[in-house]
Design a protein around this motif. Structure first.
Motif, PDB file in Angstrom:
ATOM      1  N   LEU A 127       0.870  -1.170   0.000  1.00  0.00           N
ATOM      2  CA  LEU A 127       0.000   0.000   0.000  1.00  0.00           C
ATOM      3  C   LEU A 127       0.910   1.223   0.000  1.00  0.00           C
ATOM      4  N   ILE A 128       0.869   1.970  -1.071  1.00  0.00           N
ATOM      5  CA  ILE A 128       1.788   3.073  -1.284  1.00  0.00           C
ATOM      6  C   ILE A 128       1.081   4.405  -0.980  1.00  0.00           C
ATOM      7  N   PRO A 129       1.614   5.196  -0.046  1.00  0.00           N
ATOM      8  CA  PRO A 129       1.012   6.508   0.227  1.00  0.00           C
ATOM      9  C   PRO A 129       1.026   7.385  -1.026  1.00  0.00           C
ATOM     10  N   ALA A 130      -0.008   8.187  -1.173  1.00  0.00           N
ATOM     11  CA  ALA A 130      -0.142   9.041  -2.359  1.00  0.00           C
ATOM     12  C   ALA A 130       1.074   9.937  -2.559  1.00  0.00           C
ATOM     13  N   ALA A 131       1.692  10.386  -1.493  1.00  0.00           N
ATOM     14  CA  ALA A 131       2.869  11.261  -1.600  1.00  0.00           C
ATOM     15  C   ALA A 131       4.031  10.552  -2.288  1.00  0.00           C
ATOM     16  N   TYR A 132       4.110   9.232  -2.160  1.00  0.00           N
ATOM     17  CA  TYR A 132       5.185   8.479  -2.804  1.00  0.00           C
ATOM     18  C   TYR A 132       4.842   8.071  -4.226  1.00  0.00           C
ATOM     19  N   VAL A 133       3.565   8.073  -4.567  1.00  0.00           N
ATOM     20  CA  VAL A 133       3.148   7.731  -5.931  1.00  0.00           C
ATOM     21  C   VAL A 133       3.334   8.936  -6.849  1.00  0.00           C
ATOM     22  N   LYS A 134       3.123  10.118  -6.341  1.00  0.00           N
ATOM     23  CA  LYS A 134       3.182  11.348  -7.141  1.00  0.00           C
ATOM     24  C   LYS A 134       4.465  11.494  -7.957  1.00  0.00           C
ATOM     25  N   PRO A 135       5.659  11.171  -7.429  1.00  0.00           N
ATOM     26  CA  PRO A 135       6.865  11.342  -8.236  1.00  0.00           C
ATOM     27  C   PRO A 135       6.925  10.472  -9.498  1.00  0.00           C
TER      28      PRO A 135
ATOM     29  N   PRO B   5       6.161   1.768  -8.313  1.00  0.00           N
ATOM     30  CA  PRO B   5       7.523   2.023  -7.855  1.00  0.00           C
ATOM     31  C   PRO B   5       8.536   1.341  -8.769  1.00  0.00           C
ATOM     32  N   ARG B   6       9.566   2.020  -9.123  1.00  0.00           N
ATOM     33  CA  ARG B   6      10.601   1.438  -9.976  1.00  0.00           C
ATOM     34  C   ARG B   6      11.543   0.585  -9.129  1.00  0.00           C
ATOM     35  N   GLY B   7      12.213  -0.338  -9.761  1.00  0.00           N
ATOM     36  CA  GLY B   7      13.184  -1.175  -9.065  1.00  0.00           C
ATOM     37  C   GLY B   7      12.546  -2.299  -8.278  1.00  0.00           C
ATOM     38  N   CYS B   8      11.331  -2.668  -8.661  1.00  0.00           N
ATOM     39  CA  CYS B   8      10.631  -3.741  -7.942  1.00  0.00           C
ATOM     40  C   CYS B   8      10.892  -5.075  -8.589  1.00  0.00           C
TER      41      CYS B   8
END
Length: 102
Positions: free
Chosen positions: A75-83, A99-102
């Motif tokens: 579950l990714i917080p919206a603040a971390y998805v924005k970039p 997220p990259r690098g997964c």
């Protein structure tokens, strides 16, 4: 499934969900719209992988559904998805904002 899907990036909505399936090297296998029933079936029939979704009101419910079928839930917080926003805001683009690098 013949291909090795490493992650299902899911953009949650009320009636339909955008699901982007990605391999370990970042190749998009498919990016399609699914109904609630079809998303539940996909999580049940798919082999265990990462199910990533932006944290929101319904993400905990869908996270539990995914975990019940053996998936690792992020579950990714919206603040971390924005970039990761690449272009205009829409459900199809949002599901690819993983997220990259997964």
């Amino acid at each position: 499934m013949m291909t090795s899907i490493n992650m299902l990036a899911i953009d949650l909505a009320k009636g339909s969900f955008q699901v982007c399936a990605v391999t370990a090297d970042g190749t998009v296998i498919y990016n399609r719209v699914l109904s609630r029933a079809r998303l539940t079936a996909l999580l049940a029939e798919h082999s265990a992988c990462i199910a990533a979704m932006k944290a929101c009101a319904t993400s905990h419910h869908w996270g539990r559904v995914a975990q019940k079928h053996g998936h690792e839930v992020w579950l990714i917080p919206a603040a971390y998805v924005k970039p990761f926003v690449k272009r205009q805001k829409n459900d199809r683009a949002d599901s690819e904002e993983r997220p990259r690098g997964c």
